[in-house]
Structure formats: structure tokens, C-alpha cells
Design an enzyme around this catalytic site. Structure first.
Site, short mmCIF file in Angstrom:
data_model
loop_
_atom_site.label_atom_id
_atom_site.label_comp_id
_atom_site.label_asym_id
_atom_site.label_seq_id
_atom_site.Cartn_x
_atom_site.Cartn_y
_atom_site.Cartn_z
N SER A 42 0.80 -1.23 0.00
CA SER A 42 0.00 0.00 0.00
C SER A 42 0.83 1.28 0.00
CB SER A 42 -0.95 0.02 1.20
OG SER A 42 -0.22 -0.08 2.41
N ASP A 346 -3.31 8.28 8.02
CA ASP A 346 -4.35 7.46 8.65
C ASP A 346 -3.84 6.57 9.78
OD1 ASP A 346 -2.89 5.58 7.29
OD2 ASP A 346 -4.43 5.11 5.81
N HIS A 349 -0.22 5.08 6.94
CA HIS A 349 0.36 5.65 5.74
C HIS A 349 0.65 7.14 5.93
CE1 HIS A 349 -2.28 2.22 4.64
NE2 HIS A 349 -1.19 1.85 3.99
#
Length: 381
Positions: A42, A346, A349
Site C-alpha cells: 500500500s 491514517d 500511511h
């Protein structure tokens, strides 16, 4: 007197070496990277996970793109800034079938991906089935099918595909490993994790070797960042002061990361002898991120442990973009007013502003071995 002569000689030689290095870089031509191929999780997923598993929604993407684009940030990721720096378009996710162009590369990264396949599931704990070996198979298939259409002169298909000769001139980036470390932490078995690290590293090396055998020559390999500094680690645990280092990060978790990174660097160095025609750059993303976290306020950010998107109060944790009913009241975990003030988007990240800061540090070669900027990464040391 003799000692003075020796000292003068040493100084002259040292100055010559430093000057030679400086002139050498100046004389090196910038690499002509016609494409970038990225493999990762991610931290570099530009929409593959969204194409495969979920519909991208706000607030991610709000700062730069103004709409959901499948990135785990308010805006651009490090891979986006790399593409900009190289004068290339943002990488289209390999799995995205709408409006994509692969002329200048493709992104095989998927959120939740690991280097080594895990005996876990996306629904259970977010682990993606698209582990690195699967991403490499996807690349191999992509390359073969690209050649098929070019061999047959199919202009309609070839317009959005890379030219076969461009594969050897491309930059191959690896930004993966964080979820392997996280899996080790989740299982809470130090012995098993320590035993698994060499195999995890070997799996990444096999991916590099596979690409090399098929013509890839330039590799830009990121290590993994300091998981123990992630706010999600700090907000979801009862922590004793002695568990934290001078930057307020969990020492034990970062020790896992550093062990993986040490073995990865050692193996990349050995790989240079095994792949004589390859240029392999080891990028210390851990050091860049740790420096930013340690100097957050000096760099114009709020406390590094603060989270922009999400609701984290009174032991209530609602993840970014989600809703939850708490005592009859619906809570929406939206984003902060000014994401550019934050390092953490968040809790896991980074914000676009933080990604931009980190990208600027790693692209100039300051955190690389060898210390060449990414524009010159095709040159062997």
C-alpha cells in the site's frame, strides 16, 4: 618532518578522491528511463487494491487528485513523485482496466501485499493474495503479451503498451516488506520471525533474479520503514515508557524492521556480484522516515504521532473514511482540516506532504547505496 609529509600526501589523495567522485557524477549522463515497473504494497499502490477488492472512496485523494484514486493518502505517494521527477506519467495499476496506459510502465503493487505468501486472508487481517511472487508472474505475463501484440503489428493495442525494447531500459522499483514484518509482530513469536527473515529476503532476491533473466538491468530497492513509529502502533497499545526510544517509537517493533533491513542490504550487495550487468541501488527509506519523524516540528509538521484522517479518542478507534455507531451517535472518521501539517495520514500511511519530503531525500541519493541520485541509477558503482 616525515610525518608531516605523510599527512600532506594523505590530504591530497583524499581531496583527489572526493574531487574525482564529484567530477565523476557530473560526467555521468542521466539515465534514459523510458518506463518504471513497481512492485509493492500500500505504500506504493496507485489503485490496484481498489481495482481488485474495494471501491475507492473519500477522503483519500482529496488533496491533489480531488477524488478517490485508490491511494492510501490524501494525495501523491513516493512512487508518484518519482514518476514526476523522471518526467513520466503516474503509473497505472496493472489490475485497473479503465482508462489505463502502460506505455511508460505499470504498477503491480497491491495494498496488503507481502514478499512471502502468508497463510492468512484479506478478510481476516488485510493480507493480500497478491504477494510478490504473484506480482512477478503478472509482470512476466504482461511482458509476453506485449510482445505478442507487437509481433503482429496490432497498432490498436500497441498504442498503450511499452515497446519491447523499452523493458531493458526501464527502472524496476521494489517497495515491499513492511507487511512481512507486521505479520511477524502480529504472530508474536520472535523465534519464528528471526528464522523467517532470510527466506523473506531470498524471496525478494528471486524476484530480482527473475526480472534480470528477462532483461531487466536497473533496480531501485527500498528497505522497510520504522513500523514502531507508526501512530497506529502507538495508539492501539498500552505502552510503558521504557518501551519507547528517544523519538517516541516502539523499540521492539523497529528492531524487527532493522533486522530485515540489515539482511536485505547484505543480500543486495552480494547480488551485485551475482548479476554482473545489473545496477542495484539499496535505498534506506527507514532512515529517511525516521529523520522526518524525529524532526517533525522543525520541518513544519505537527507531532509525528498525530493522525490526520480517522477518529481516535477515549479509546474509540474508527479508521479513516469509516463510520461507526458509538452510544447511539454515528461517528464519521473524516480527515483533518490541513493534511499538509501532518506526517501520518491514517495512522499507517503518510500524507502527501510527508511523502514529498521523503521522496526528495531519497531521490537525490542521500540515503542510497551507492549514493547516486535516481536519475543516474542505471550506472554501476
Amino acid at each position: 618532518m616525515e610525518n608531516v609529509k605523510v599527512l600532506i600526501i594523505i590530504i591530497v589523495v583524499a581531496f583527489s578522491v572526493l574531487s574525482g567522485e564529484s567530477v565523476g557524477l557530473k560526467d555521468l549522463k542521466a539515465c534514459n528511463f523510458t518506463a518504471v515497473y513497481n512492485f509493492g504494497d500500500s505504500n506504493s499502490d496507485t489503485g490496484g487494491g481498489s481495482a481488485a477488492f474495494w471501491i475507492a472512496g473519500l477522503p483519500p485523494g482529496e488533496t491533489f487528485f480531488g477524488r478517490p484514486v485508490g491511494r492510501a493518502s490524501d494525495g501523491r505517494l513516493i512512487i508518484d513523485f518519482i514518476a514526476e521527477h523522471l518526467g513520466l506519467p503516474y503509473l497505472s495499476p496493472y489490475l485497473d482496466s479503465i482508462g489505463t496506459s502502460f506505455r511508460h510502465g505499470a504498477n503491480f503493487a497491491i495494498g496488503g501485499s507481502t514478499i512471502r505468501p502468508q497463510n492468512e486472508s484479506m478478510s481476516l487481517n488485510g493480507v493480500s493474495p497478491f504477494s510478490l511472487d504473484v506480482q512477478i508472474v503478472q509482470f512476466d505475463n504482461f511482458k509476453v503479451r506485449t510482445g505478442y501484440f507487437y509481433d503482429r503489428g496490432n497498432a490498436g493495442h500497441c498504442r498503450n503498451l511499452p515497446r519491447p525494447k523499452d523493458f531493458s531500459k526501464a527502472l524496476y522499483i521494489f517497495d515491499i516488506g513492511q507487511n512481512d514484518v507486521a505479520a511477524g509482530l502480529r504472530k508474536k513469536n520472535d523465534t519464528d520471525f528471526h528464522a523467517s527473515v532470510p527466506d523473506i529476503v531470498d524471496q525478494l532476491v528471486k524476484a530480482v533474479q527473475n526480472l534480470y533473466e528477462h532483461g531487466a538491468r536497473t533496480f531501485w530497492i527500498h528497505n522497510t520503514g520504522p513500523i514502531g513509529c507508526l501512530p497506529v502502533s502507538l495508539h492501539y497499545h498500552d505502552i510503558r515508557p521504557e518501551e519507547l526510544d528517544e523519538q517516541g517509537c516502539l523499540k521492539a517493533q523497529n528492531a524487527y524492521c532493522m533486522e530485515f533491513n540489515r539482511k536485505l542490504k547484505d543480500r543486495v550487495i552480494k547480488l551485485r556480484a551475482e548479476l554482473p550487468h545489473a545496477a542495484l541501488t539499496y535505498v534506506d527509506v527507514y532512515a529517511a522516515k525516521y529523520e522526518l519523524i524525529g524532526n517533525a516540528k522543525k520541518q513544519g509538521f505537527v507531532d509525528a504521532a498525530d493522525i490526520c484522517c480517522g477518529f481516535h479518542e477515549d479509546e474509540i478507534q474508527v479508521y479513516c473514511g469509516n463510520k461507526q455507531n458509538i452510544n447511539g451517535t454515528e461517528i464519521y472518521a473524516g480527515s483533518c482540516e490541513k493534511p499538509s501539517d501532518y506526517i501520518s495520514w491514517d495512522g499507517v500511511h503518510y500524507t502527501e506532504a510527508a511523502n514529498n519530503w521523503i521522496a526528495g531525500r531519497i531521490m537525490n541519493g542521500s540515503y542510497s547505496d551507492p549514493p547516486l541520485p535516481i536519475t543516474h541509477a542505471c550506472h554501476k558503482p
